[in-house]
Scaffold this motif. Sequence first.
Motif, PDB file in Angstrom:
ATOM      1  N   ASP A  57      36.818  34.976  48.848  1.00 57.39           N
ATOM      2  CA  ASP A  57      37.878  35.846  48.322  1.00 57.39           C
ATOM      3  C   ASP A  57      38.454  36.760  49.399  1.00 57.39           C
ATOM      4  N   GLU A  62      41.518  49.195  38.662  1.00 59.62           N
ATOM      5  CA  GLU A  62      41.153  47.863  38.214  1.00 59.62           C
ATOM      6  C   GLU A  62      39.839  47.441  38.861  1.00 59.62           C
ATOM      7  N   TRP A  98      37.256  43.938  39.361  1.00 61.78           N
ATOM      8  CA  TRP A  98      37.017  42.507  39.179  1.00 61.78           C
ATOM      9  C   TRP A  98      35.682  42.330  38.449  1.00 61.78           C
ATOM     10  N   LYS A  99      35.731  41.863  37.226  1.00 56.13           N
ATOM     11  CA  LYS A  99      34.524  41.872  36.388  1.00 56.13           C
ATOM     12  C   LYS A  99      33.489  40.828  36.803  1.00 56.13           C
ATOM     13  N   ASN A 100      33.886  39.825  37.580  1.00 52.29           N
ATOM     14  CA  ASN A 100      32.933  38.793  38.010  1.00 52.29           C
ATOM     15  C   ASN A 100      32.416  39.017  39.429  1.00 52.29           C
ATOM     16  N   THR A 130      40.208  49.188  34.114  1.00 42.52           N
ATOM     17  CA  THR A 130      40.730  47.967  33.505  1.00 42.52           C
ATOM     18  C   THR A 130      40.071  46.780  34.181  1.00 42.52           C
ATOM     19  N   LEU A 131      39.451  45.907  33.406  1.00 44.26           N
ATOM     20  CA  LEU A 131      38.748  44.763  33.961  1.00 44.26           C
ATOM     21  C   LEU A 131      39.708  43.604  34.213  1.00 44.26           C
ATOM     22  N   VAL A 132      39.539  42.973  35.350  1.00 41.65           N
ATOM     23  CA  VAL A 132      40.365  41.825  35.740  1.00 41.65           C
ATOM     24  C   VAL A 132      39.447  40.619  35.887  1.00 41.65           C
ATOM     25  N   ASN A 133      39.857  39.487  35.345  1.00 44.21           N
ATOM     26  CA  ASN A 133      39.006  38.292  35.359  1.00 44.21           C
ATOM     27  C   ASN A 133      39.058  37.596  36.726  1.00 44.21           C
ATOM     28  N   ARG A 134      38.470  38.256  37.706  1.00 48.10           N
ATOM     29  CA  ARG A 134      38.420  37.714  39.066  1.00 48.10           C
ATOM     30  C   ARG A 134      37.064  38.020  39.687  1.00 48.10           C
TER      31      ARG A 134
END
Length: 229
Positions: free
Chosen positions: A71, A128, A130-132, A190-194
């Motif tokens: 990433d 933000e 990244w939740k993962n 705010t969670l982002v699906n990344r």
Amino acid sequence: MVIGNGMLANAFSSYGADDDVVIFASGVSNSKTEDLSDLEREVNLINKVKFEMSSESYFIYFSTVSIEDPDLLNTHYVIHKKNVENLIKDNFKNYIIFRLTNVVGKTNNQNTVFNFLKSRIESGKAFELWKNATRNLIDIDQLTQVVGIFLKNKIVWNTQTINIGSPDNIKVIDLLSSLELYMNKKANVTLVNRGATVAIDLKVMKEQIQNHFEKFQFHSIQTIIAKYA
């Protein structure tokens, strides 16, 4: 000799009068920097130090395990760290490169993941996450102990690149939750699906710890939070 005045430089201050090693702890501290002049400054300083130090001294450089993070491959910071590693390999006779995970200690640097999350909770400022994503945190005091093993045997580890970190990664979202619990305040997040987990090869480090310490336990996240939050 120690080059720098930040958290890493202070942690390795005991090497200040040691002419056998040059601890370069004046690198770019913000992994998200877009300021190319900061990156150029580090390269220029390394080149300056090279001509001032003894050719027999060991140049000790702190790089990042983010070099192995898909990433972050194309960020200015990681590209810069790769270039600096190659610069050192091509221009220094004696060196050790330590690729570090996320070091936690007493510092005003708000760009570390620990301090960033802590400051966002304190201020209530929206951000933000990244939740993962996962990170690997190591206490600065334990980092100096582990690096010290290799520096005592620097002839053996000459020209090597060594990963240093704690045995376990933690999800950034879990780190945030632990900080929220300790600070008794919720973050405006705010969670982002990344994000993803990046495997870090710590085999060499673990073997040396076993060989040199009868008992050595890396601090838990709760211990690190209680110490530095």
